[in-house]
Design a protein around this motif. Structure first.
Motif, PDB file in Angstrom:
ATOM      1  N   GLY A 254       0.817  -1.208   0.000  1.00  0.00           N
ATOM      2  CA  GLY A 254       0.000   0.000   0.000  1.00  0.00           C
ATOM      3  C   GLY A 254       0.846   1.251   0.000  1.00  0.00           C
ATOM      4  N   LEU A 255       0.305   2.328  -0.555  1.00  0.00           N
ATOM      5  CA  LEU A 255       0.977   3.620  -0.598  1.00  0.00           C
ATOM      6  C   LEU A 255      -0.016   4.742  -0.314  1.00  0.00           C
ATOM      7  N   THR A 256       0.432   5.754   0.404  1.00  0.00           N
ATOM      8  CA  THR A 256      -0.383   6.952   0.580  1.00  0.00           C
ATOM      9  C   THR A 256      -0.661   7.597  -0.777  1.00  0.00           C
ATOM     10  N   GLY A 257      -1.894   8.006  -0.986  1.00  0.00           N
ATOM     11  CA  GLY A 257      -2.238   8.785  -2.163  1.00  0.00           C
ATOM     12  C   GLY A 257      -2.410   8.011  -3.440  1.00  0.00           C
ATOM     13  N   ARG A 258      -2.608   6.711  -3.357  1.00  0.00           N
ATOM     14  CA  ARG A 258      -2.749   5.917  -4.580  1.00  0.00           C
ATOM     15  C   ARG A 258      -4.206   5.624  -4.923  1.00  0.00           C
ATOM     16  N   LYS A 259      -5.115   6.254  -4.235  1.00  0.00           N
ATOM     17  CA  LYS A 259      -6.534   6.085  -4.544  1.00  0.00           C
ATOM     18  C   LYS A 259      -7.187   7.449  -4.766  1.00  0.00           C
ATOM     19  N   ILE A 260      -6.548   8.287  -5.592  1.00  0.00           N
ATOM     20  CA  ILE A 260      -7.026   9.659  -5.750  1.00  0.00           C
ATOM     21  C   ILE A 260      -8.355   9.736  -6.498  1.00  0.00           C
ATOM     22  N   ILE A 261      -8.657   8.768  -7.331  1.00  0.00           N
ATOM     23  CA  ILE A 261      -9.946   8.773  -8.027  1.00  0.00           C
ATOM     24  C   ILE A 261     -11.055   8.319  -7.087  1.00  0.00           C
ATOM     25  N   VAL A 262     -10.771   7.322  -6.261  1.00  0.00           N
ATOM     26  CA  VAL A 262     -11.715   6.922  -5.215  1.00  0.00           C
ATOM     27  C   VAL A 262     -11.974   8.095  -4.273  1.00  0.00           C
ATOM     28  N   ASP A 263     -10.942   8.873  -3.977  1.00  0.00           N
ATOM     29  CA  ASP A 263     -11.071   9.987  -3.041  1.00  0.00           C
ATOM     30  C   ASP A 263     -11.914  11.131  -3.586  1.00  0.00           C
ATOM     31  N   THR A 264     -12.065  11.213  -4.911  1.00  0.00           N
ATOM     32  CA  THR A 264     -12.723  12.386  -5.494  1.00  0.00           C
ATOM     33  C   THR A 264     -14.049  12.024  -6.162  1.00  0.00           C
ATOM     34  N   TYR A 265     -14.068  11.896  -7.485  1.00  0.00           N
ATOM     35  CA  TYR A 265     -15.343  11.795  -8.202  1.00  0.00           C
ATOM     36  C   TYR A 265     -15.468  10.524  -9.033  1.00  0.00           C
ATOM     37  N   GLY A 266     -14.677   9.528  -8.714  1.00  0.00           N
ATOM     38  CA  GLY A 266     -14.819   8.239  -9.375  1.00  0.00           C
ATOM     39  C   GLY A 266     -14.502   8.244 -10.852  1.00  0.00           C
ATOM     40  N   GLY A 267     -13.679   9.205 -11.296  1.00  0.00           N
ATOM     41  CA  GLY A 267     -13.326   9.289 -12.702  1.00  0.00           C
ATOM     42  C   GLY A 267     -14.266  10.151 -13.521  1.00  0.00           C
ATOM     43  N   ARG A 268     -15.301  10.660 -12.904  1.00  0.00           N
ATOM     44  CA  ARG A 268     -16.285  11.467 -13.634  1.00  0.00           C
ATOM     45  C   ARG A 268     -15.737  12.852 -13.977  1.00  0.00           C
ATOM     46  N   ALA A 269     -14.870  13.391 -13.137  1.00  0.00           N
ATOM     47  CA  ALA A 269     -14.288  14.714 -13.358  1.00  0.00           C
ATOM     48  C   ALA A 269     -12.774  14.585 -13.441  1.00  0.00           C
ATOM     49  N   PRO A 270     -12.101  15.569 -14.047  1.00  0.00           N
ATOM     50  CA  PRO A 270     -10.638  15.529 -14.092  1.00  0.00           C
ATOM     51  C   PRO A 270     -10.034  15.580 -12.693  1.00  0.00           C
ATOM     52  N   HIS A 271      -8.773  15.191 -12.608  1.00  0.00           N
ATOM     53  CA  HIS A 271      -8.033  15.256 -11.350  1.00  0.00           C
ATOM     54  C   HIS A 271      -6.691  15.913 -11.622  1.00  0.00           C
ATOM     55  N   GLY A 272      -6.293  16.836 -10.766  1.00  0.00           N
ATOM     56  CA  GLY A 272      -5.032  17.547 -10.956  1.00  0.00           C
ATOM     57  C   GLY A 272      -3.801  16.711 -10.701  1.00  0.00           C
ATOM     58  N   GLY A 273      -3.961  15.544 -10.057  1.00  0.00           N
ATOM     59  CA  GLY A 273      -2.847  14.638  -9.841  1.00  0.00           C
ATOM     60  C   GLY A 273      -2.292  14.636  -8.437  1.00  0.00           C
ATOM     61  N   GLY A 274      -2.627  15.631  -7.629  1.00  0.00           N
ATOM     62  CA  GLY A 274      -2.105  15.696  -6.275  1.00  0.00           C
ATOM     63  C   GLY A 274      -2.989  14.944  -5.301  1.00  0.00           C
ATOM     64  N   ALA A 275      -2.360  14.121  -4.450  1.00  0.00           N
ATOM     65  CA  ALA A 275      -3.100  13.387  -3.422  1.00  0.00           C
ATOM     66  C   ALA A 275      -3.407  14.307  -2.245  1.00  0.00           C
ATOM     67  N   PHE A 276      -4.257  13.839  -1.342  1.00  0.00           N
ATOM     68  CA  PHE A 276      -4.701  14.633  -0.204  1.00  0.00           C
ATOM     69  C   PHE A 276      -4.079  14.193   1.123  1.00  0.00           C
ATOM     70  N   SER A 277      -4.113  12.906   1.409  1.00  0.00           N
ATOM     71  CA  SER A 277      -3.849  12.418   2.764  1.00  0.00           C
ATOM     72  C   SER A 277      -2.426  12.722   3.222  1.00  0.00           C
ATOM     73  N   GLY A 278      -2.318  13.069   4.498  1.00  0.00           N
ATOM     74  CA  GLY A 278      -1.037  13.360   5.113  1.00  0.00           C
ATOM     75  C   GLY A 278      -0.548  14.764   4.905  1.00  0.00           C
ATOM     76  N   LYS A 279      -1.297  15.595   4.172  1.00  0.00           N
ATOM     77  CA  LYS A 279      -0.870  16.956   3.860  1.00  0.00           C
ATOM     78  C   LYS A 279      -1.663  17.968   4.687  1.00  0.00           C
ATOM     79  N   ASP A 280      -0.948  18.900   5.323  1.00  0.00           N
ATOM     80  CA  ASP A 280      -1.625  19.963   6.052  1.00  0.00           C
ATOM     81  C   ASP A 280      -2.266  20.933   5.056  1.00  0.00           C
TER      82      ASP A 280
END
Length: 390
Positions: A254-280
């Motif tokens: 497992g790796l932090t930030g490897r589920k960015i599509i699950v975290d957002t809109y399921g592939g329905r919208a674009p993603h900028g590429g930056g993960a969320f978790s662990g970041k202030d």
């Protein structure tokens, strides 16, 4: 009439990537609990028998015990025995955490404009973006939470899978799991659930046919019965590859930030590429994505469009965005919506942090089941509808 299928997936908190997200966000929360101005970028890798933690942290906190935090997260998720695939109480944990780069800190703490000698700046101009990049927010009127139907359903199935696992402890489900939902659209609107896929980790002592029957009865059927969509011809696949005994980090790193599509809109919208978790929240990958969702959701709730995508972009060290774009996909007046968004929302990082109250230890709750479409978070509030309509 044009018909098509769209699919999104979700995972449970026991998925190895989500384990890493949970540890990263728990470390962040502990730092923010002691020092709301903590700068944290915590990255985790989980493999068989070992948790690696690396990153940067600058904080006045007395002590952030990352090893203890990691072990407690594992136990809370359910990785508390060799049978589950990992015992958090005895797992090896190593760490390599350094202070935040002084170059990045300088850009965040004082913007380019301030260093250039400009005076009488608004207080929100004094904090620059922690990195360059583009972030997206999205909303659509397909669900009560203004989320796309496929990811909204996938999260609901994943949440129920975990709830059933925790409630029926004697049956033998284990923490790892994935869900996937395919929705049929007609003329751009969801009309039917076409396929539901659930993969549930289980003890070796539980026969596969019993797992399949249990998941169908306890997880899938109750949720399908609640939907207004057509569900008569749903294809249901439970553990389609067969038994799922080996799960979690022992089976898949497992790796932090490897589920960015699950975290957002399921592939329905674009993603900028930056993960969320662990970041202030000084990291705009996280805070600006939240702000863009907040804006898009309020646009749709205000009736200015039935679908809205917002992109915001930054240069490192600069407080004011270098780009702002709105697309309503023909459901609204883009120019009018853009003008309204510019008038109502302030996308400077310090403004986002203050308006959404992001210096609190709230982030562990975001680490599974998506960051959006959950009313407990401030970026989901519909408090700007009237101002957008004005």
């Amino acid at each position: 009439m044009r018909e098509y299928l769209f699919t999104s997936e979700s995972v449970t908190s026991g998925h190895p990537d989500k384990v890493c997200d949970a540890i990263s966000d728990a470390i962040l929360d502990d730092a923010l609990r002691q020092d709301p101005d903590s700068r944290v970028a915590a990255e985790v890798m989980a493999a068989s028998g070992i948790i690696h933690i690396a990153g940067e942290m600058t904080t006045t906190a007395d002590w952030v015990d990352v090893k203890k935090i990691a072990r407690q997260v594992l136990v809370d998720i359910g990785y508390d025995s060799p049978e589950s695939g990992m015992d958090g109480r005895s797992v090896g944990v190593d760490q390599a955490i350094d202070p935040q780069s002084p170059d990045i800190a300088a850009g965040v703490n004082t913007s380019w404009e301030k260093r250039a000698g400009m005076s009488e700046l608004d207080k929100f101009d004094l904090q620059g973006a922690g990195d360059q990049g583009m972030m997206f927010g999205y909303a659509v009127d397909e669900t009560p939470d203004l989320m796309p139907m496929p990811i909204w359903l996938a999260h609901r199935f994943a949440r129920r899978l975990e709830a059933v696992r925790r409630h029926h402890t004697s049956f033998g489900l284990l923490p790892d799991g994935k869900t996937q939902v395919t929705v049929r659209y007609r003329d751009g609107r969801p009309v039917a659930v076409d396929t539901v896929v659930v993969s549930a980790q289980h003890r070796a002592s539980v026969p596969l046919d019993e797992v399949r029957e249990f998941v169908r009865e306890q997880v899938i059927s109750p949720l399908l019965a609640e939907l207004d969509l057509q569900t008569d011809d749903v294809a249901v696949l439970v553990n389609p590859a067969g038994s799922f005994i080996y799960g979690g980090p022992i089976a898949d790193t497992g790796l932090t930030g490897r589920k960015i599509i699950v975290d957002t809109y399921g592939g329905r919208a674009p993603h900028g590429g930056g993960a969320f978790s662990g970041k202030d929240p000084s990291k705009v990958d996280r805070s600006a994505s939240y702000a863009a969702r907040w804006a898009a959701k309020n646009v749709v709730a205000a009736g200015l469009a039935s679908e809205c995508l917002i992109q915001v972009a930054y240069a490192i060290g600069s407080a004011r965005p270098v780009g702002l774009m709105v697309d309503t996909f023909g459901t609204g007046d883009d120019d009018r919506v853009l003008d309204s968004v510019r008038r109502v929302f302030d996308f400077r990082p310090a403004a986002i942090i203050e308006q959404l109250d992001l210096r609190r230890p709230i982030y562990s709750a975001t680490s599974a089941y998506g960051h959006f479409g959950r009313p407990e978070f401030t970026w989901e509030q519909l408090n700007m509808v009237d101002r957008l309509r004005a």
